[in-house]
Structures are given as C-alpha cells and as structure tokens.
Design an enzyme around this catalytic site. Structure first.
Site, short mmCIF file in Angstrom:
data_model
loop_
_atom_site.label_atom_id
_atom_site.label_comp_id
_atom_site.label_asym_id
_atom_site.label_seq_id
_atom_site.Cartn_x
_atom_site.Cartn_y
_atom_site.Cartn_z
N HIS A 1 14.93 -11.84 -32.52
CA HIS A 1 15.16 -12.51 -33.81
C HIS A 1 14.19 -12.00 -34.88
O HIS A 1 14.53 -11.98 -36.05
CB HIS A 1 15.00 -14.02 -33.62
CG HIS A 1 15.16 -14.84 -34.86
ND1 HIS A 1 16.15 -14.62 -35.79
CD2 HIS A 1 14.45 -15.91 -35.33
CE1 HIS A 1 16.04 -15.51 -36.77
NE2 HIS A 1 15.01 -16.28 -36.53
N TRP B 1 42.44 -28.87 -28.50
CA TRP B 1 41.29 -27.97 -28.49
C TRP B 1 40.97 -27.52 -29.90
O TRP B 1 41.79 -27.64 -30.81
CB TRP B 1 41.46 -26.81 -27.51
CG TRP B 1 42.74 -26.00 -27.57
CD1 TRP B 1 43.82 -26.21 -28.38
CD2 TRP B 1 43.07 -24.89 -26.76
NE1 TRP B 1 44.79 -25.29 -28.13
CE2 TRP B 1 44.36 -24.46 -27.14
CE3 TRP B 1 42.41 -24.20 -25.74
CZ2 TRP B 1 44.99 -23.36 -26.54
CZ3 TRP B 1 43.04 -23.10 -25.15
CH2 TRP B 1 44.31 -22.70 -25.55
N ASN B 2 39.75 -27.01 -30.07
CA ASN B 2 39.25 -26.63 -31.39
C ASN B 2 38.65 -25.23 -31.34
O ASN B 2 38.15 -24.80 -30.29
CB ASN B 2 38.14 -27.58 -31.84
CG ASN B 2 38.60 -29.02 -31.87
OD1 ASN B 2 39.51 -29.38 -32.60
ND2 ASN B 2 37.97 -29.84 -31.05
N HIS C 1 7.02 -17.25 -35.78
CA HIS C 1 8.03 -16.23 -35.49
C HIS C 1 7.36 -14.88 -35.18
O HIS C 1 7.70 -14.22 -34.20
CB HIS C 1 8.98 -16.07 -36.68
CG HIS C 1 9.99 -17.17 -36.80
ND1 HIS C 1 9.72 -18.38 -37.38
CD2 HIS C 1 11.28 -17.25 -36.38
CE1 HIS C 1 10.80 -19.15 -37.34
NE2 HIS C 1 11.76 -18.49 -36.73
N ASP D 1 15.45 -19.39 -30.08
CA ASP D 1 15.15 -18.11 -30.73
C ASP D 1 14.68 -17.10 -29.68
O ASP D 1 13.73 -17.37 -28.94
CB ASP D 1 14.00 -18.26 -31.75
CG ASP D 1 14.47 -18.78 -33.10
OD1 ASP D 1 15.65 -19.15 -33.24
OD2 ASP D 1 13.63 -18.80 -34.03
N HIS E 1 21.75 -19.61 -35.12
CA HIS E 1 20.56 -20.43 -35.42
C HIS E 1 20.94 -21.74 -36.10
O HIS E 1 20.27 -22.21 -37.01
CB HIS E 1 19.56 -19.61 -36.25
CG HIS E 1 19.08 -18.40 -35.50
ND1 HIS E 1 17.86 -18.35 -34.85
CD2 HIS E 1 19.69 -17.22 -35.24
CE1 HIS E 1 17.75 -17.17 -34.24
NE2 HIS E 1 18.83 -16.47 -34.46
N HIS F 1 18.55 -25.14 -31.43
CA HIS F 1 18.82 -23.77 -31.00
C HIS F 1 17.59 -23.05 -30.47
O HIS F 1 16.46 -23.49 -30.66
CB HIS F 1 19.47 -22.96 -32.13
CG HIS F 1 18.55 -22.63 -33.27
ND1 HIS F 1 18.31 -23.50 -34.31
CD2 HIS F 1 17.80 -21.52 -33.55
CE1 HIS F 1 17.47 -22.94 -35.16
NE2 HIS F 1 17.12 -21.74 -34.71
MN MN Z 1 16.08 -19.79 -35.29
#
Ligand code: MN
Length: 269
Positions: free
Chosen positions: A86, A68-69, A214, A82, A76, A80
C-alpha cells in the site's frame, strides 16, 4: 510434551471453550454501508470509493427463486487491512500483497492501548513512546509479532464527526513517528490497528516522515488495520485476533471481518 500442551489437545479445548462460551468471539468490524465514511484526500489526488450495492435479483423476474447483489468499493473501504505494498516504502518487499502474505500472519495476539481518555479531550491526541512504556509497566512488554491496537473510542463517532474535517484537513488521533519506530524496530510488532480511517493521525502529513505509521510499518513489511470497532470490549492483553483480508491478486488491502477471541477473565496474567 505434556498432554495439556499437546497442539491437538489445545485445538480440541479451543473448540470446546468456544462451544461453552468460556471463550467469546467479539466482532471488531463495522457494517459495510454506503454511508460509512472513507478517507478523503486533497482534490488533486485519486479518491477511495465508498461501498455501493446493486441488486441483481430479489425473487423476481430477474431471478424468481433467489436474491443477490453486486457490490463495489475500494480495497480501503470500511474496516480494512493494509498490506505493505500500500505504501511506497513497502513496494519492493517480498510477500507484500494481500494474496501473498503468509496466512499465519492473519491469526495472532493483540495488545490494546487505551487512549480513549486523551482522545476524548484532544482530537489530535498522539500515541507517544511514553504512553507505550507506561502501558508496558502495567501489562508487561509487548510481545514480538503481536498486533498493537490503539483504542480511542473513535468508532462511536457518527457522520461528519468521524473524519472530523476542518479547513486544514482531518483531525483524528494517531501515533508519533517515535512511537511507531519503538513498536516496529524495538518490539517487532506484526501490525498496528486503529478505530480511525487510517493508521496515521488525521494531521499525519505534518510529521517527519509524513504519515509515519504507513511509512514505517509498511516499509518494514508490517500490516495495518483501520476503522476497527468495539475495541472497548477487549482486554489490554490476552485477545487473539483473526484478521484475514480477501485474496485479491496483488491487492494493497481489503475490507475484512476482524474477530477477537477473548476469555471471561480478560486473559490478564
Ligand atoms: Mn488503508
């Protein structure tokens, strides 16, 4: 209600169509990889972290039967989502974080506007209201509460060509403020997605308002998807998108796996 449109029958039909391959699942996601670029802001601002992975054990003295890691990244990083929180314009809206957005918003239809030809000739290609209305003349009006995805084939770029940094900052395609207003205020879209590192153009700081996607999307409680992949495999209309971010408490966004359901005929009417 007729049997054909009975929800239980529809759901059963969906499962059968997925099983038979009549409905296919397309992965719109890039692999989370330390080499995948993240947005770079001017040096006076805080910076978004790349994906990092650290091995905890790999069938060895640290854990003989398991591997496992641990991983770290920004909200972001990579492909991904938003959330409205944000951006400053969405900071006080209700249900504005990834853990409070109603889950039905994570499944919905997508319209894909193909800007790949223009973006291949102009790194700063703009999605304008004229392009949107020309698209609608061919495919019909964008329905309310749909995702609108801007195809540029930017996802095929590798290395430095992806951010495309120059002395005056990054150069990549994006929407004009007028285009975002049309989509949000007149079409009532759910969100806007791109193949680039942001929903805004690389030079989006020069618009009024700066970073209009945005500012306008999140100020209206709408969502963003960035670093999408394989948009060239989607029909203009008819795809159903599943885009559910991680349930991070008061999270502003999240890497996620974005999946599209499509039919062989592309779903065109
Ligand atoms: Mn973003």
């Amino acid at each position: 209600m007729s049997k054909a449109t009975d929800p239980a029958t529809l759901l059963k039909g969906l499962a059968q169509s997925l099983s038979s391959g009549a409905i296919r699942v397309i992965d719109l996601t890039h692999t989370l990889d330390p080499d995948f670029p993240v947005i770079v802001l001017p040096p006076e601002f805080g910076q978004c972290a790349r994906f990092r992975m650290e091995e905890v054990s790999a069938y060895d003295h640290r854990g003989p039967a398991w591997k496992w890691n641990n991983f770290t990244c920004s909200e972001h990083t990579g492909t991904h989502f938003d959330a409205p929180v944000h951006w400053v314009s969405g900071r006080d809206l209700p249900d504005n974080c990834v853990d409070t957005i109603p889950v039905d918003k994570f499944v919905g239809p997508a319209c894909v506007i193909d800007c790949s030809d223009g973006a291949s000739k102009d790194d700063d290609f703009e999605l304008t209201p004229e392009i949107i209305t020309a698209w609608e003349a061919e495919h019909g009006q964008i329905p309310e509460d749909a995702w609108v995805l801007m195809r540029t084939d930017w996802s095929k770029r590798r290395g430095d060509a992806y951010l495309n940094m120059r002395e005056d900052g990054p150069h990549s395609p994006g929407p004009t403020p007028e285009a975002v207003r049309l989509l949000v205020e007149e079409r009532g879209i759910r969100g806007f997605g791109t193949e680039t590192v942001g929903t805004d153009a690389g030079q989006g700081m020069h618009y009024t308002p700066p970073y209009p996607a945005h500012y306008i999307l999140h100020g209206a409680g709408r969502y963003g998807l960035q670093c999408l992949n394989n948009l060239d495999r989607l029909p203009a209309t008819g795809a159903l998108i599943c885009a559910a971010p991680l349930k991070i408490k008061q999270g502003t966004g999240s890497p996620l796996r974005v999946l599209a359901l499509v039919t062989d005929d592309g779903g065109e009417p």
